[in-house]
Design a protein around this motif. Structure first.
Motif, PDB file in Angstrom:
ATOM      1  N   ASN A  11      34.377  48.487  27.312  1.00 20.07           N
ATOM      2  CA  ASN A  11      34.935  49.157  28.550  1.00 20.07           C
ATOM      3  C   ASN A  11      35.481  48.197  29.032  1.00 20.07           C
TER       4      ASN A  11
ATOM      5  N   ARG B  45      38.201  46.805  32.651  1.00 17.92           N
ATOM      6  CA  ARG B  45      38.871  46.450  33.364  1.00 17.92           C
ATOM      7  C   ARG B  45      39.334  45.635  33.604  1.00 17.92           C
TER       8      ARG B  45
ATOM      9  N   ARG C  98      42.729  49.576  31.549  1.00 15.81           N
ATOM     10  CA  ARG C  98      41.698  49.596  31.032  1.00 15.81           C
ATOM     11  C   ARG C  98      42.197  49.663  29.380  1.00 15.81           C
TER      12      ARG C  98
ATOM     13  N   SER D 206      47.203  47.349  37.698  1.00 15.15           N
ATOM     14  CA  SER D 206      46.180  47.142  36.920  1.00 15.15           C
ATOM     15  C   SER D 206      45.453  47.576  35.604  1.00 15.15           C
TER      16      SER D 206
END
Length: 294
Positions: free
Chosen positions: A60, A62, A76, A74
Motif C-alpha cells: 500500500n 501513498r 494511492r 494525491s
C-alpha cells in the motif's frame, strides 16, 4: 448493470394503469440509481487495510505530487499478489491549485494472472468521479484474444487512427504495467528498467520505453537501500486525437523514476517520480509505504 426504460405513451388508454406504471417506474428508477451510485465506488476489499493470506504479498503506497513546491495531487497504489495471481487498485485526486484548474477524482482496479513472461490482466475497471462519471470496463478473452470494452458515456472520438483489436489485446492496462515494473527482476523475467511496456487504456495505446541510468543507494524513511534511477519515455502509438499527441519536446523528455530494491518482498518499490519540461517541474514522492508478506 441492468437498465430500465419506460416507453412514452405506453398504457395511456388507462389512467389506473398509467398511475401504476408511473409508480413502478419510479421504484425501478430508484433501484437503478442506487445500483449506479453504489457502482461509482470501489468494493470494500480494494480500500480495506492490507491483510495478505499465507503465500501472498500485499503493498500500500501513498504518494503526493508537488509542482513548484505546492501540493497538487494525491495518489494511492495498493495491491496483493501470490505466485500466479494479482489484484491492484489505484485512486487519484487533485488538490490545491490543480483542483481549481481541473478537479479530478478517479479510481481503477485490475484482477489478473502473471508468470515469468509478464502480466495477463483479466478485467480492468476505471471510474471517474467528475461530472461525466465516465466508467470504463475491459474484459480480456484469452481464447478469442480480444478485449470486450465498455465505455459509458462513450468517448466523442477513439483517436486518429483508433487502436486496433490486436494491439489493444497485446498491451497491459496502466496499473498492471506499474506492477510489472515492480516485479521485473524478481517474479518476472528481465532486468529492471530495460525494454518497453505497451499500455492500452480503453482508447489510447502507447509505449513506455525504459532506459536505466545508474545503480545507486537511495535513502528512504531514514534507511538506505540499493536502488536504480530509471528514465521512462512516453511514446504515443494510436488512439490519440491530434490535440492530445505529445509534442516532440515532451516525447524526448523522460519521467525520472527512482526504484528501491526490496528482495525480502520480491519487488522493486517506486520511491520518487519527477518530470521537467519547458520550465515546468513536477515531483511525486511516496510518503507512506506499507509492505506485508502473509
Amino acid at each position: 448493470m441492468n437498465r430500465f426504460y419506460l416507453k412514452p405513451g405506453l398504457f395511456q388508454s388507462s389512467l389506473l394503469k398509467s398511475s401504476l406504471m408511473g409508480a413502478a417506474a419510479l421504484a425501478v428508477a430508484g433501484l437503478a440509481y442506487a445500483q449506479e451510485a453504489s457502482n461509482r465506488y470501489p468494493a470494500e476489499r480494494y480500500v480495506a487495510p492490507i491483510a495478505p493470506a499465507p503465500g501472498e504479498t500485499a503493498f500500500n503506497f501513498r504518494l503526493k505530487g508537488y509542482v513548484f513546491g505546492l501540493k497538487m495531487i494525491s495518489v494511492r497504489y495498493k495491491g496483493v499478489f501470490d505466485d500466479q495471481n494479482y489484484s491492484v487498485y489505484s485512486d487519484l485526486k487533485t488538490s490545491g491549485l490543480a483542483a481549481l484548474l481541473k478537479k479530478q477524482r478517479m479510481w481503477s482496479t485490475t484482477e489478473g494472472r502473471y508468470d515469468r513472461s509478464g502480466m495477463y490482466p483479466l478485467d480492468h475497471t476505471q471510474q471517474n468521479l467528475d461530472k461525466k462519471s465516465r466508467r470504463v470496463e475491459m474484459d480480456y478473452d484469452y481464447t478469442a484474444r480480444t478485449i470486450d470494452t465498455s465505455i459509458v458515456p462513450r468517448n466523442g472520438s477513439m483517436g486518429v487512427p483508433p487502436a486496433g483489436p490486436v494491439e489493444s489485446f497485446n498491451a497491459d492496462d496502466i496499473i498492471s504495467a506499474v506492477l510489472k515494473m515492480m516485479l521485473t527482476g524478481h517474479a518476472v523475467d528481465g532486468k529492471m528498467c530495460e525494454g518497453d511496456i505497451k499500455v492500452f487504456d480503453s482508447k489510447q495505446h502507447y509505449k513506455l520505453r525504459m532506459v536505466p541510468q545508474e545503480i545507486l543507494r537511495y535513502k528512504y524513511d531514514g534507511e538506505k537501500y540499493d536502488g536504480i534511477k530509471c528514465h521512462i519515455y512516453y511514446e504515443a502509438i494510436s488512439g490519440f486525437d491530434p490535440e492530445d499527441l505529445p509534442s516532440a519536446k515532451e516525447s524526448a523528455t523522460p519521467v525520472i523514476i527512482y526504484f528501491i530494491n526490496r528482495p525480502e518482498y520480491g519487488l522493486y518499490m517506486p520511491a520518487k517520480f519527477s518530470y521537467k519540461v519547458s520550465g515546468f517541474k513536477a515531483t511525486i514522492k511516496v510518503k507512506d509505504a506499507e509492505i506485508i508478506k502473509g
